[in-house]
Design a protein around this motif. Structure first.
Motif, PDB file in Angstrom:
ATOM      1  N   UNK A 183       0.845  -1.184   0.000  1.00  0.00           N
ATOM      2  CA  UNK A 183       0.000   0.000   0.000  1.00  0.00           C
ATOM      3  C   UNK A 183       0.888   1.244   0.000  1.00  0.00           C
ATOM      4  N   UNK A 184       0.671   2.112  -0.979  1.00  0.00           N
ATOM      5  CA  UNK A 184       1.480   3.318  -1.110  1.00  0.00           C
ATOM      6  C   UNK A 184       2.779   3.108  -1.846  1.00  0.00           C
ATOM      7  N   UNK A 185       3.066   1.857  -2.261  1.00  0.00           N
ATOM      8  CA  UNK A 185       4.305   1.599  -3.011  1.00  0.00           C
ATOM      9  C   UNK A 185       4.258   2.351  -4.343  1.00  0.00           C
ATOM     10  N   UNK A 186       5.355   3.029  -4.662  1.00  0.00           N
ATOM     11  CA  UNK A 186       5.450   3.806  -5.897  1.00  0.00           C
ATOM     12  C   UNK A 186       6.707   3.376  -6.629  1.00  0.00           C
ATOM     13  N   UNK A 187       6.542   2.964  -7.875  1.00  0.00           N
ATOM     14  CA  UNK A 187       7.684   2.476  -8.656  1.00  0.00           C
ATOM     15  C   UNK A 187       7.751   3.206  -9.989  1.00  0.00           C
ATOM     16  N   UNK A 188       8.961   3.645 -10.320  1.00  0.00           N
ATOM     17  CA  UNK A 188       9.246   4.263 -11.619  1.00  0.00           C
ATOM     18  C   UNK A 188      10.278   3.409 -12.341  1.00  0.00           C
ATOM     19  N   UNK A 189      10.192   3.365 -13.662  1.00  0.00           N
ATOM     20  CA  UNK A 189      11.198   2.690 -14.464  1.00  0.00           C
ATOM     21  C   UNK A 189      12.464   3.551 -14.514  1.00  0.00           C
ATOM     22  N   UNK A 190      13.619   2.907 -14.478  1.00  0.00           N
ATOM     23  CA  UNK A 190      14.888   3.633 -14.550  1.00  0.00           C
ATOM     24  C   UNK A 190      15.262   4.048 -15.969  1.00  0.00           C
ATOM     25  N   UNK A 191      14.515   3.545 -16.966  1.00  0.00           N
ATOM     26  CA  UNK A 191      14.804   3.865 -18.364  1.00  0.00           C
ATOM     27  C   UNK A 191      14.403   5.314 -18.638  1.00  0.00           C
ATOM     28  N   UNK A 192      15.368   6.191 -18.678  1.00  0.00           N
ATOM     29  CA  UNK A 192      15.065   7.608 -18.837  1.00  0.00           C
ATOM     30  C   UNK A 192      14.547   7.939 -20.231  1.00  0.00           C
ATOM     31  N   UNK A 193      14.917   7.139 -21.230  1.00  0.00           N
ATOM     32  CA  UNK A 193      14.465   7.405 -22.590  1.00  0.00           C
ATOM     33  C   UNK A 193      13.012   6.979 -22.810  1.00  0.00           C
ATOM     34  N   UNK A 194      12.597   5.904 -22.146  1.00  0.00           N
ATOM     35  CA  UNK A 194      11.232   5.400 -22.329  1.00  0.00           C
ATOM     36  C   UNK A 194      10.740   4.797 -21.014  1.00  0.00           C
ATOM     37  N   UNK A 195      10.430   5.634 -20.015  1.00  0.00           N
ATOM     38  CA  UNK A 195      10.067   5.114 -18.695  1.00  0.00           C
ATOM     39  C   UNK A 195       8.662   4.535 -18.619  1.00  0.00           C
ATOM     40  N   UNK A 196       7.821   4.833 -19.614  1.00  0.00           N
ATOM     41  CA  UNK A 196       6.442   4.372 -19.504  1.00  0.00           C
ATOM     42  C   UNK A 196       5.746   5.047 -18.333  1.00  0.00           C
ATOM     43  N   UNK A 197       4.765   4.333 -17.743  1.00  0.00           N
ATOM     44  CA  UNK A 197       4.060   4.934 -16.621  1.00  0.00           C
ATOM     45  C   UNK A 197       4.520   4.335 -15.302  1.00  0.00           C
ATOM     46  N   UNK A 198       4.303   5.088 -14.242  1.00  0.00           N
ATOM     47  CA  UNK A 198       4.642   4.634 -12.898  1.00  0.00           C
ATOM     48  C   UNK A 198       3.542   3.723 -12.358  1.00  0.00           C
ATOM     49  N   UNK A 199       3.904   2.895 -11.381  1.00  0.00           N
ATOM     50  CA  UNK A 199       2.931   2.071 -10.673  1.00  0.00           C
ATOM     51  C   UNK A 199       2.765   2.611  -9.256  1.00  0.00           C
ATOM     52  N   UNK A 200       1.522   2.669  -8.792  1.00  0.00           N
ATOM     53  CA  UNK A 200       1.202   3.113  -7.437  1.00  0.00           C
ATOM     54  C   UNK A 200       0.246   2.096  -6.839  1.00  0.00           C
ATOM     55  N   UNK A 201       0.644   1.487  -5.738  1.00  0.00           N
ATOM     56  CA  UNK A 201      -0.144   0.421  -5.145  1.00  0.00           C
ATOM     57  C   UNK A 201      -1.078   0.899  -4.044  1.00  0.00           C
ATOM     58  N   UNK A 202      -2.198   0.228  -3.924  1.00  0.00           N
ATOM     59  CA  UNK A 202      -3.099   0.421  -2.787  1.00  0.00           C
ATOM     60  C   UNK A 202      -3.766  -0.906  -2.464  1.00  0.00           C
TER      61      UNK A 202
END
Length: 234
Positions: A183-202
């Protein structure tokens, strides 16, 4: 819905019969009904996503509830989980009203699109891995039209895993190590050229979680407030 392609996709989703077990179950529930809904005409078909096609926030659930969306035809509409979810979306500026009881009840979302990893109500709320994978292409196709997404709010661990599979299906490399749900976990891709979208958990807004205080209104509101910030909406 202004996008003809999205409207056509919705029509295709609602006619899907790819998973025999799910087809049998959703239609059985629609025939036998719950006593309190005996006068209702059940939807009894797969559920398309809905909301704002320009959404920057995607809300991803597990599957339709047997007597919720499988009855009403709209994800999270007409069940206790939806009551909790839409009230929070209203408080945090994504929904124009705090309740969702039926199609045509006036609900409108802004900057948010709601969908599910599996589109048919599964027995015991447990789709099989094959059913999960068979349904994935529908969400991949949906995201081709809902293309401005910046963050995916994952309602539970199943949705978190589904979001990671979605990223791979859309051409992103599997993250290593695999990010952990919480819950509240937030993840970003490290690929700066194409990071896509972040994930946010609940935690999922199931009665098991909301009635026991595992998930409170404040906790859910905090997640959607964070989603606004991550998506650049605040």
């Amino acid at each position: 819905m202004s996008d003809p392609g999205l409207a056509a996709l919705e029509a295709d989703i609602t006619q899907c019969r790819r998973c025999p077990r799910l087809v049998e179950w959703r239609e059985q529930v629609a025939r036998e009904k719950r006593a309190s809904f005996q006068d209702d005409v059940y939807w009894g078909r797969p559920i398309p996503g809905f909301g704002d096609p320009r959404a920057r926030v995607l809300i991803l659930g597990l599957a339709p509830a047997a007597h919720g969306a499988n009855r009403t035809g709209r994800i999270f509409t007409g069940d206790r989980s939806g009551d909790f979810l839409f009230a929070s979306l209203h408080r945090t500026g994504f929904a124009n009203q705090p309740t969702s009881v039926a199609l045509g009840d006036g609900l409108a979302l802004t900057d948010a699109w709601i969908t599910a990893g599996v589109r048919c109500a599964p027995p015991a709320n447990k789709p099989t891995p094959l059913e999960r994978d068979t349904c994935l292409p529908w969400t991949v196709a949906e995201l081709e039209h809902v293309s401005a997404v910046r963050v995916v709010v994952c309602l539970g661990a199943f949705a978190w895993d589904a979001a990671l599979r979605l990223r791979i299906a859309l051409g992103h490399a599997p993250p290593r190590p695999k990010p952990k749900f919480g819950h509240g976990a937030l993840w970003y891709d490290d690929d700066l050229e194409d990071p896509g979208w972040a994930l946010l958990g609940t935690y999922h807004p199931s009665q098991q979680n909301t009635f026991t205080g595992v998930l409170t209104e404040a906790m859910m509101d905090d997640v959607f407030t964070t989603a606004r910030e991550v998506a650049g909406l605040s």
